[in-house]
Design an enzyme around this catalytic site. Structure first.
Site, PDB file in Angstrom:
ATOM      1  N   ARG A  93      18.901  38.409  54.014  1.00 58.68           N
ATOM      2  CA  ARG A  93      19.583  39.663  53.771  1.00 58.68           C
ATOM      3  C   ARG A  93      20.552  40.000  54.866  1.00 58.68           C
ATOM      4  O   ARG A  93      21.741  40.384  54.870  1.00 58.68           O
ATOM      5  CB  ARG A  93      18.384  40.914  53.184  1.00 58.68           C
ATOM      6  CG  ARG A  93      19.474  42.099  52.966  1.00 58.68           C
ATOM      7  CD  ARG A  93      18.860  43.178  52.309  1.00 58.68           C
ATOM      8  NE  ARG A  93      17.195  43.051  52.264  1.00 58.68           N
ATOM      9  CZ  ARG A  93      16.555  43.696  53.367  1.00 58.68           C
ATOM     10  NH1 ARG A  93      17.075  44.169  54.202  1.00 58.68           N
ATOM     11  NH2 ARG A  93      15.211  43.452  53.233  1.00 58.68           N
ATOM     12  N   TYR A 133      43.102  50.481  42.376  1.00 61.95           N
ATOM     13  CA  TYR A 133      42.408  49.800  41.031  1.00 61.95           C
ATOM     14  C   TYR A 133      41.390  50.974  40.607  1.00 61.95           C
ATOM     15  O   TYR A 133      40.587  51.643  41.177  1.00 61.95           O
ATOM     16  CB  TYR A 133      41.454  48.738  41.816  1.00 61.95           C
ATOM     17  CG  TYR A 133      40.355  48.241  40.854  1.00 61.95           C
ATOM     18  CD1 TYR A 133      40.579  47.666  39.532  1.00 61.95           C
ATOM     19  CD2 TYR A 133      39.184  48.438  41.314  1.00 61.95           C
ATOM     20  CE1 TYR A 133      39.751  47.476  38.709  1.00 61.95           C
ATOM     21  CE2 TYR A 133      37.869  47.957  40.642  1.00 61.95           C
ATOM     22  CZ  TYR A 133      38.248  47.500  39.211  1.00 61.95           C
ATOM     23  OH  TYR A 133      37.309  47.281  38.409  1.00 61.95           O
ATOM     24  N   ASP A 147      43.223  47.991  51.058  1.00 65.88           N
ATOM     25  CA  ASP A 147      42.901  46.953  50.116  1.00 65.88           C
ATOM     26  C   ASP A 147      44.128  45.786  50.145  1.00 65.88           C
ATOM     27  O   ASP A 147      45.033  46.158  49.325  1.00 65.88           O
ATOM     28  CB  ASP A 147      42.558  47.576  48.821  1.00 65.88           C
ATOM     29  CG  ASP A 147      41.954  46.595  47.641  1.00 65.88           C
ATOM     30  OD1 ASP A 147      42.431  45.469  47.883  1.00 65.88           O
ATOM     31  OD2 ASP A 147      41.218  46.983  47.040  1.00 65.88           O
ATOM     32  N   LYS A 165      39.274  37.685  43.580  1.00 65.35           N
ATOM     33  CA  LYS A 165      40.759  37.310  43.107  1.00 65.35           C
ATOM     34  C   LYS A 165      41.318  36.040  43.813  1.00 65.35           C
ATOM     35  O   LYS A 165      40.947  35.035  43.712  1.00 65.35           O
ATOM     36  CB  LYS A 165      41.748  38.612  43.363  1.00 65.35           C
ATOM     37  CG  LYS A 165      40.800  39.713  42.821  1.00 65.35           C
ATOM     38  CD  LYS A 165      40.313  39.882  41.407  1.00 65.35           C
ATOM     39  CE  LYS A 165      39.741  41.342  41.119  1.00 65.35           C
ATOM     40  NZ  LYS A 165      39.098  41.489  39.955  1.00 65.35           N
TER      41      LYS A 165
HETATM   42  C1  LIG Z   1      42.769  45.777  43.982  1.00 62.68           C
HETATM   43  C2  LIG Z   1      41.318  45.595  43.819  1.00 62.68           C
HETATM   44  N1  LIG Z   1      40.413  46.191  44.805  1.00 62.68           N
HETATM   45  C3  LIG Z   1      39.072  45.957  44.414  1.00 62.68           C
HETATM   46  C4  LIG Z   1      38.401  45.556  43.125  1.00 62.68           C
HETATM   47  C5  LIG Z   1      37.205  45.425  42.814  1.00 62.68           C
HETATM   48  O1  LIG Z   1      36.801  44.162  43.106  1.00 62.68           O
HETATM   49  P1  LIG Z   1      35.338  43.299  42.508  1.00 62.68           P
HETATM   50  O2  LIG Z   1      35.556  43.329  40.878  1.00 62.68           O
HETATM   51  O3  LIG Z   1      35.347  42.081  42.868  1.00 62.68           O
HETATM   52  O4  LIG Z   1      34.210  44.277  42.668  1.00 62.68           O
HETATM   53  C6  LIG Z   1      39.516  44.950  42.127  1.00 62.68           C
HETATM   54  C7  LIG Z   1      39.190  44.321  40.740  1.00 62.68           C
HETATM   55  O5  LIG Z   1      39.843  44.152  40.020  1.00 62.68           O
HETATM   56  C8  LIG Z   1      40.974  45.158  42.441  1.00 62.68           C
HETATM   57  O6  LIG Z   1      41.816  44.605  41.660  1.00 62.68           O
END
Ligand SMILES: Cc1ncc(COP(=O)(O)O)c(C=O)c1O
Length: 386
Positions: free
Chosen positions: A53, A105, A177, A202
């Site tokens: 961990r 998101y 992000d 992604k």
């Molecule tokens: C811009 C963005 N940030 C964060 C996330 C969250 O990521 P995860 O689905 O890997 O938890 C997403 C998910 O679609 C996203 O599009």
């Protein structure tokens, strides 16, 4: 071509940083260490690993690689993008305040509003594409400004240089992000960000076969706190998922070039289609922040949102797609097409979506790396259904 650069180029780092041949065997692919614990040589004597961990050799390699790609000093990885975001906000305490973009998101405000507000962290949502909104929203107790750029799904751009100067003056951390652009097209730390988040699910992984998240740090105090959170909260990434990302990232530069090239072609196609009422893509000359996008990013990527006019139209076309997969997520080699109002942004509710301009007719496409003509033909036959 000139010889000698200070540091290896992006594609070289993607393939080699943290991915050096195995010292024991020479294997050029990083080994997966599926172990929960490590034999120790004596009390307090070990080879740098005690319990999985806390750390794992495959994870260490991935963290080195991602830090090198974003220009950070550390890049702790987590079980998903949401787990990474959760870790960042877990560094705050009750009474702290965060200024956030209002077009994130959907899962991000869901986490903030439904979980962290219960523990006394406060959030304000503003359109961060207007710098003054950020300056105005910062209070005495503000600790972070949290942005996505381009935004999801409206593709608005935040001027990271300008916002980072505001943050620096007010002694507030800027968190970006960077999932939509990947470090290949946008380097927030160089533009002044303190922390950079990715859903590695992604573009970084790129093959739609594993979840993951990372927080790239530019300051040692953040790196320490996040390593502590990996150990204390335990939402770490498994060695196999780490390996999937290490493999995916090797082709990031090559994939992003095709994503970008095809993204521009698909956006141009949609922009001239008579049934498409609007196209949101920073690479189009009529995007309101096209000039800023050109300055801040080295490509426009493959995320495009377009307007079909109604929920009925969106559904008609989405039922017809064959090459494009109707699915949540983005950034995979395959073209993924989705309906923000009922999928990624359903949680905002009708009023929440209306407030920021997400309509029922909007469709978001993550253009993959298939032959672009096949994507265009697929969209053409699907749009004919409207
Ligand atoms: C811009 C963005 N940030 C964060 C996330 C969250 O990521 P995860 O689905 O890997 O938890 C997403 C998910 O679609 C996203 O599009």
């Amino acid at each position: 071509m000139k010889a000698k650069k200070k540091q290896p180029g992006f594609a070289t780092r993607a393939i080699h940083a943290g991915q050096e041949p195995d010292p024991l065997t020479g294997a050029v692919s990083v080994a997966i260490y599926p172990t929960s614990t490590y034999a120790q040589q004596g009390i307090g004597e070990n080879k740098g690993y005690e319990y999985a961990r806390v750390s794992n050799p495959t994870r260490t390699r991935l963290e080195e690689n991602l830090a090198a790609l974003e220009g950070g000093i550390a890049a702790p990885v987590f079980a998903s993008g949401m787990a990474a975001i959760n870790a960042v906000v877990s560094m705050l305490q009750a009474g702290d305040h965060v200024v956030c973009g209002n077009d994130l998101y959907g899962g991000t405000p869901r986490l903030f509003n439904h979980i962290f507000t219960k523990f006394g962290v406060e959030f304000s949502y503003v359109d961060t594409s207007i710098d003054e909104n950020v300056a105005r929203a910062i209070r005495k107790n503000t600790r972070m400004v949290y942005v996505e750029t381009p935004t999801n799904p409206l593709m608005r751009i935040t001027d990271l240089g300008a916002v980072s100067r505001i943050c620096r003056k007010k002694e507030v951390d800027l968190v970006v992000d960077n999932t939509f652009m990947s470090p290949y097209f946008q380097q927030p730390i160089w533009l002044g960000a303190d922390l950079v988040i990715h859903s590695t699910t992604k573009f970084l992984n790129g093959h739609s076969d594993g979840l993951g998240g990372v927080v790239v740090c530019s300051k040692p105090e953040h790196a320490e706190k996040l390593a502590f959170l990996q150990k204390a909260a335990g939402a770490i990434l498994s060695p196999f998922e780490c390996w999937l990302i290490l493999r995916g990232v090797k082709t990031l530069a090559a994939r992003m070039e095709i994503h970008d090239r095809s993204g521009r072609i698909v956006a141009e196609y949609l922009a001239q289609h008579k049934k498409v009422k609007a196209v949101h893509y920073p690479g189009l000359a009529d995007h309101p922040q096209h000039e800023l996008a050109k300055r801040q990013m080295t490509g426009f990527g493959s995320m495009i949102t377009f307007e079909t006019g109604s929920l009925k139209n969106a559904n008609k076309m989405l039922k017809k797609v064959r090459v494009c997969a109707l699915a949540e997520s983005l950034g995979g080699v395959e073209t993924l097409i989705s309906h923000p109002a009922t999928m990624t942004h359903a949680g905002l509710g009708v009023e929440g979506r209306k407030a920021i301009g997400i309509t029922d007719g909007m469709v978001r496409i993550s253009v993959g790396i298939e032959d672009v003509q096949d994507i265009l033909d697929d969209l053409d036959q699907a749009l004919a259904a409207i």
